[in-house]
Design a protein around this motif. Sequence first.
Motif, PDB file in Angstrom:
ATOM      1  N   SER A 138       0.854  -1.214  -0.062  1.00  0.00           N
ATOM      2  CA  SER A 138       0.128  -0.128   0.084  1.00  0.00           C
ATOM      3  C   SER A 138       0.952   1.191   0.117  1.00  0.00           C
ATOM      4  CB  SER A 138      -0.955  -0.057   1.136  1.00  0.00           C
ATOM      5  OG  SER A 138       0.098  -0.141   2.342  1.00  0.00           O
ATOM      6  N   LEU A 139       1.985   1.207   0.756  1.00  0.00           N
ATOM      7  CA  LEU A 139       2.735   2.350   0.679  1.00  0.00           C
ATOM      8  C   LEU A 139       3.610   2.660  -0.520  1.00  0.00           C
ATOM      9  CD1 LEU A 139       3.968   2.373   4.609  1.00  0.00           C
ATOM     10  CD2 LEU A 139       2.048   3.520   3.152  1.00  0.00           C
ATOM     11  N   SER A 140       3.996   1.355  -1.176  1.00  0.00           N
ATOM     12  CA  SER A 140       4.606   1.573  -2.455  1.00  0.00           C
ATOM     13  C   SER A 140       3.749   2.271  -3.468  1.00  0.00           C
ATOM     14  CB  SER A 140       5.059  -0.151  -2.945  1.00  0.00           C
ATOM     15  OG  SER A 140       5.930  -0.576  -2.132  1.00  0.00           O
ATOM     16  N   LEU A 141       2.470   1.680  -3.370  1.00  0.00           N
ATOM     17  CA  LEU A 141       1.479   2.345  -4.278  1.00  0.00           C
ATOM     18  C   LEU A 141       1.222   3.869  -3.962  1.00  0.00           C
ATOM     19  CD1 LEU A 141      -1.243  -0.553  -4.292  1.00  0.00           C
ATOM     20  CD2 LEU A 141      -0.114   0.340  -6.113  1.00  0.00           C
ATOM     21  N   GLU A 142       1.399   4.328  -2.817  1.00  0.00           N
ATOM     22  CA  GLU A 142       1.097   5.623  -2.587  1.00  0.00           C
ATOM     23  C   GLU A 142       2.332   6.387  -3.187  1.00  0.00           C
ATOM     24  OE1 GLU A 142       0.535   8.429   1.555  1.00  0.00           O
ATOM     25  OE2 GLU A 142       2.310   6.944   1.564  1.00  0.00           O
ATOM     26  N   TRP A 143       3.642   5.985  -2.799  1.00  0.00           N
ATOM     27  CA  TRP A 143       4.716   6.402  -3.289  1.00  0.00           C
ATOM     28  C   TRP A 143       4.742   6.669  -4.831  1.00  0.00           C
ATOM     29  CZ3 TRP A 143       8.440   5.741  -6.996  1.00  0.00           C
ATOM     30  CH2 TRP A 143       9.632   6.471  -7.080  1.00  0.00           C
ATOM     31  N   LEU A 144       4.195   5.495  -5.512  1.00  0.00           N
ATOM     32  CA  LEU A 144       4.006   5.666  -7.205  1.00  0.00           C
ATOM     33  C   LEU A 144       3.086   6.816  -7.324  1.00  0.00           C
ATOM     34  CD1 LEU A 144       3.738   1.894  -7.977  1.00  0.00           C
ATOM     35  CD2 LEU A 144       5.724   3.372  -8.709  1.00  0.00           C
ATOM     36  N   LEU A 145       1.898   6.842  -6.713  1.00  0.00           N
ATOM     37  CA  LEU A 145       0.858   8.026  -7.149  1.00  0.00           C
ATOM     38  C   LEU A 145       1.374   9.387  -6.906  1.00  0.00           C
ATOM     39  CD1 LEU A 145      -2.289   5.998  -5.560  1.00  0.00           C
ATOM     40  CD2 LEU A 145      -1.844   6.544  -7.855  1.00  0.00           C
ATOM     41  N   LYS A 146       2.338   9.514  -5.833  1.00  0.00           N
ATOM     42  CA  LYS A 146       2.861  10.812  -5.765  1.00  0.00           C
ATOM     43  C   LYS A 146       4.134  11.233  -6.623  1.00  0.00           C
ATOM     44  CE  LYS A 146       1.434  11.093  -0.854  1.00  0.00           C
ATOM     45  NZ  LYS A 146       2.032  11.247   0.525  1.00  0.00           N
ATOM     46  N   ASN A 147       4.757  10.087  -7.030  1.00  0.00           N
ATOM     47  CA  ASN A 147       5.902  10.431  -7.801  1.00  0.00           C
ATOM     48  C   ASN A 147       6.162  10.028  -9.001  1.00  0.00           C
ATOM     49  OD1 ASN A 147       8.193  10.984  -5.495  1.00  0.00           O
ATOM     50  ND2 ASN A 147       6.710   9.434  -4.707  1.00  0.00           N
ATOM     51  N   VAL A 148       5.234   9.130  -9.809  1.00  0.00           N
ATOM     52  CA  VAL A 148       5.051   8.564 -11.174  1.00  0.00           C
ATOM     53  C   VAL A 148       4.032   9.300 -11.778  1.00  0.00           C
ATOM     54  CG1 VAL A 148       5.338   6.780 -12.687  1.00  0.00           C
ATOM     55  CG2 VAL A 148       6.549   6.821 -10.458  1.00  0.00           C
ATOM     56  N   PRO A 149       3.896  10.487 -12.598  1.00  0.00           N
ATOM     57  CA  PRO A 149       2.591  10.949 -13.118  1.00  0.00           C
ATOM     58  C   PRO A 149       1.800  10.044 -13.917  1.00  0.00           C
ATOM     59  CG  PRO A 149       4.630  12.480 -13.299  1.00  0.00           C
ATOM     60  CD  PRO A 149       5.142  11.148 -12.726  1.00  0.00           C
ATOM     61  N   GLU A 150       2.334   9.114 -14.791  1.00  0.00           N
ATOM     62  CA  GLU A 150       1.671   8.209 -15.586  1.00  0.00           C
ATOM     63  C   GLU A 150       1.072   7.190 -14.867  1.00  0.00           C
ATOM     64  OE1 GLU A 150       2.537   5.181 -19.170  1.00  0.00           O
ATOM     65  OE2 GLU A 150       4.233   5.830 -18.084  1.00  0.00           O
ATOM     66  N   VAL A 151       1.524   6.884 -13.609  1.00  0.00           N
ATOM     67  CA  VAL A 151       0.762   5.759 -12.804  1.00  0.00           C
ATOM     68  C   VAL A 151      -0.439   6.567 -12.223  1.00  0.00           C
ATOM     69  CG1 VAL A 151       0.901   4.916 -10.542  1.00  0.00           C
ATOM     70  CG2 VAL A 151       2.684   4.309 -12.331  1.00  0.00           C
ATOM     71  N   LYS A 152      -0.130   7.811 -11.808  1.00  0.00           N
ATOM     72  CA  LYS A 152      -1.546   8.577 -11.276  1.00  0.00           C
ATOM     73  C   LYS A 152      -2.477   8.888 -12.439  1.00  0.00           C
ATOM     74  CE  LYS A 152      -2.973  12.817  -8.698  1.00  0.00           C
ATOM     75  NZ  LYS A 152      -4.214  11.956  -8.173  1.00  0.00           N
ATOM     76  N   GLU A 153      -2.021   9.458 -13.777  1.00  0.00           N
ATOM     77  CA  GLU A 153      -3.165   9.560 -14.468  1.00  0.00           C
ATOM     78  C   GLU A 153      -3.638   8.300 -14.975  1.00  0.00           C
ATOM     79  OE1 GLU A 153      -2.384  10.460 -19.177  1.00  0.00           O
ATOM     80  OE2 GLU A 153      -0.894  11.393 -17.953  1.00  0.00           O
ATOM     81  N   LYS A 154      -3.086   7.196 -15.047  1.00  0.00           N
ATOM     82  CA  LYS A 154      -3.719   5.805 -15.250  1.00  0.00           C
ATOM     83  C   LYS A 154      -4.690   5.481 -14.375  1.00  0.00           C
ATOM     84  CE  LYS A 154      -1.763   5.038 -19.464  1.00  0.00           C
ATOM     85  NZ  LYS A 154      -2.494   4.793 -20.738  1.00  0.00           N
ATOM     86  N   VAL A 155      -4.146   5.462 -12.970  1.00  0.00           N
ATOM     87  CA  VAL A 155      -5.193   5.108 -12.031  1.00  0.00           C
ATOM     88  C   VAL A 155      -6.367   5.993 -11.572  1.00  0.00           C
ATOM     89  CG1 VAL A 155      -5.318   5.020  -9.530  1.00  0.00           C
ATOM     90  CG2 VAL A 155      -3.288   3.998 -10.591  1.00  0.00           C
ATOM     91  N   ASP A 156      -6.133   7.317 -11.982  1.00  0.00           N
ATOM     92  CA  ASP A 156      -7.289   8.417 -11.846  1.00  0.00           C
ATOM     93  C   ASP A 156      -8.363   7.875 -13.044  1.00  0.00           C
ATOM     94  OD1 ASP A 156      -6.139   9.637  -9.926  1.00  0.00           O
ATOM     95  OD2 ASP A 156      -5.580  11.351 -10.951  1.00  0.00           O
ATOM     96  N   ARG A 157      -7.802   7.619 -14.233  1.00  0.00           N
ATOM     97  CA  ARG A 157      -8.835   7.249 -15.500  1.00  0.00           C
ATOM     98  C   ARG A 157      -9.508   5.898 -15.457  1.00  0.00           C
ATOM     99  NH1 ARG A 157      -5.238   9.298 -20.822  1.00  0.00           N
ATOM    100  NH2 ARG A 157      -5.631  11.485 -20.292  1.00  0.00           N
ATOM    101  N   GLY A 158      -9.057   5.038 -14.247  1.00  0.00           N
ATOM    102  CA  GLY A 158      -9.432   3.753 -14.089  1.00  0.00           C
ATOM    103  C   GLY A 158      -9.018   2.785 -15.181  1.00  0.00           C
ATOM    104  N   GLU A 159      -7.628   3.010 -15.606  1.00  0.00           N
ATOM    105  CA  GLU A 159      -6.871   2.422 -16.670  1.00  0.00           C
ATOM    106  C   GLU A 159      -5.720   1.444 -16.174  1.00  0.00           C
ATOM    107  OE1 GLU A 159      -5.654   5.258 -19.709  1.00  0.00           O
ATOM    108  OE2 GLU A 159      -7.959   5.762 -20.050  1.00  0.00           O
ATOM    109  N   ALA A 160      -5.597   1.366 -14.802  1.00  0.00           N
ATOM    110  CA  ALA A 160      -4.405   0.819 -14.381  1.00  0.00           C
ATOM    111  C   ALA A 160      -5.023  -0.563 -13.333  1.00  0.00           C
ATOM    112  CB  ALA A 160      -3.660   1.655 -13.436  1.00  0.00           C
ATOM    113  N   LEU A 161      -4.153  -1.297 -13.094  1.00  0.00           N
ATOM    114  CA  LEU A 161      -4.447  -2.496 -12.180  1.00  0.00           C
ATOM    115  C   LEU A 161      -3.350  -2.614 -11.276  1.00  0.00           C
ATOM    116  CD1 LEU A 161      -6.321  -5.147 -14.557  1.00  0.00           C
ATOM    117  CD2 LEU A 161      -7.262  -3.727 -12.928  1.00  0.00           C
ATOM    118  N   PHE A 162      -3.335  -3.198 -10.008  1.00  0.00           N
ATOM    119  CA  PHE A 162      -2.439  -3.370  -9.187  1.00  0.00           C
ATOM    120  C   PHE A 162      -2.325  -4.976  -8.786  1.00  0.00           C
ATOM    121  CE2 PHE A 162      -1.597  -4.692  -4.625  1.00  0.00           C
ATOM    122  CZ  PHE A 162      -0.429  -4.501  -4.336  1.00  0.00           C
ATOM    123  N   GLY A 163      -1.003  -5.492  -8.653  1.00  0.00           N
ATOM    124  CA  GLY A 163      -1.110  -6.904  -8.144  1.00  0.00           C
ATOM    125  C   GLY A 163       0.353  -7.218  -7.364  1.00  0.00           C
TER     126      GLY A 163
END
Length: 497
Positions: A138-163
Amino acid sequence: MLKSHVMVIDEGTTGTRALIFDQGLNIVAQSYEEFTQYTPSEERVEHDAEEIYEKSMKHCKLAMEQAGLTAADIAAIGITNQRATSVVWDKATGKPLYKAIVWQDSRTGPRCAELNASEWGEKAKKATGWTIAPVYSSLSLEWLLKNVPEVKEKVDRGEALFGTIDTWLVWKMTGGRTHAISYSNASVTGSLNLETGEWYKEFLDYLGVPVSIYPNVTDDSGDYGMTEPGLFGGPIQIGGCIADQHAALYAQGCRTAGTAKLTNGTGSFLDVNIGEKCVVLDGGINTVIAWRIKGRTQYAMEGYAAVTGSAIQWLRDGLNIIQKSGESETLARSVENSNGIYFVPALTGLGAPYWDPFARGMIIGISRGTTKAHICRATLEAIAFSIKDITDSIGAYTKTAMTNVKIDGGASRNNLLAQFFADILDCRVDRPASVEATSLGAAEMAGLFAGLWQESDFDKAVEYDATFTCQITDENRSQRYSDWQEAVKRSSNWIRH
């Protein structure tokens, strides 16, 4: 034709192995290859998820070829993996949006310290069973959302998956039809509420991580879908996914409360089965879901030392004092003792029961008489001391001393290390003839789902080839352990200085 084989993908931290088991639970073929370790800075450890997938498929095909089997011969595939390593990918293209953040990575150390000092420190531990630590996906994901714009953009659009890696492999192998994670793996992400068995939405909302990107939580022995027909020349059922330490606990026969195993790979993991009641302790010992089969959940207490087998690798690749990891035993045996040397292998911080991401490795006690053999011996002793830290913490809760532990994993082949475990833990140590317990556990999960075996078939699946008993005095052990604890204190909180 009767489908009488199970194929296993054993996804470790440093390499991928494909194995094929026959109906008698014998390994009839296996193929292995290391994959790339990316360390862009000292606190970061990353993997290329695409490389892991491609090498996994390559070695599955090589193992099938070696055994002379086709998809029609294989009843099911089982997957076991390196647990909390986190992957985020584009669900349309199937491309990872960033390197996989490995469970050893400590970039979120400062954030962990901040959370542990807040109300979330206690709340998250009680709910997830885990002390907030960099291993939290969960903290790795928080870091990605704050530091990798492409990840945040895709997650916000519902275009990303985690596993985790099991989720990633299943998604790829099924052509994107199954987005799932096993209960055992889910319980190690710091994202699952152990009591409810559901994602810990309250905490994830606080972190700003949407639950929508998380996979469906599925029984460890369960339906993970069929592989794409073109992958292996025909569809194969994926019938099990189980986290590596949990797989070894199951395979070693530790299926009832009070039984324990110690897996020695990149890190060393002690797991104690505590039955069907979820108990979360204060302090540095974690509670995990050991497995869930047919809707019944078994729990375990766990402590791990992150750098043990990888400390031996560091002797090989960093210090260059051995050419192969297997040489560590011979070199260490060339001296009678460590000559007062203590090596705290906190190369990425300290794990249980300290959970100190700011600790760093330390070799202390060096004199003019110190040789590489003494350092090598101290490295092996450090692995045993690290495990005693954990057994003592669990013993403080159970009020009983551990009298027997079953060991597995590559480093367990080292007889001197096995003897150190017996000496330092003051208990009987049993080692199976095959130390591939992790793969066996994954095979058993998949075979159970496919109807190939019943649980009673596993009772005699593991044969033991060696037993080690304590050979030192209580006084000797007490003095050496006291010195070890002093060394640990001196290495703690180092990079904050």
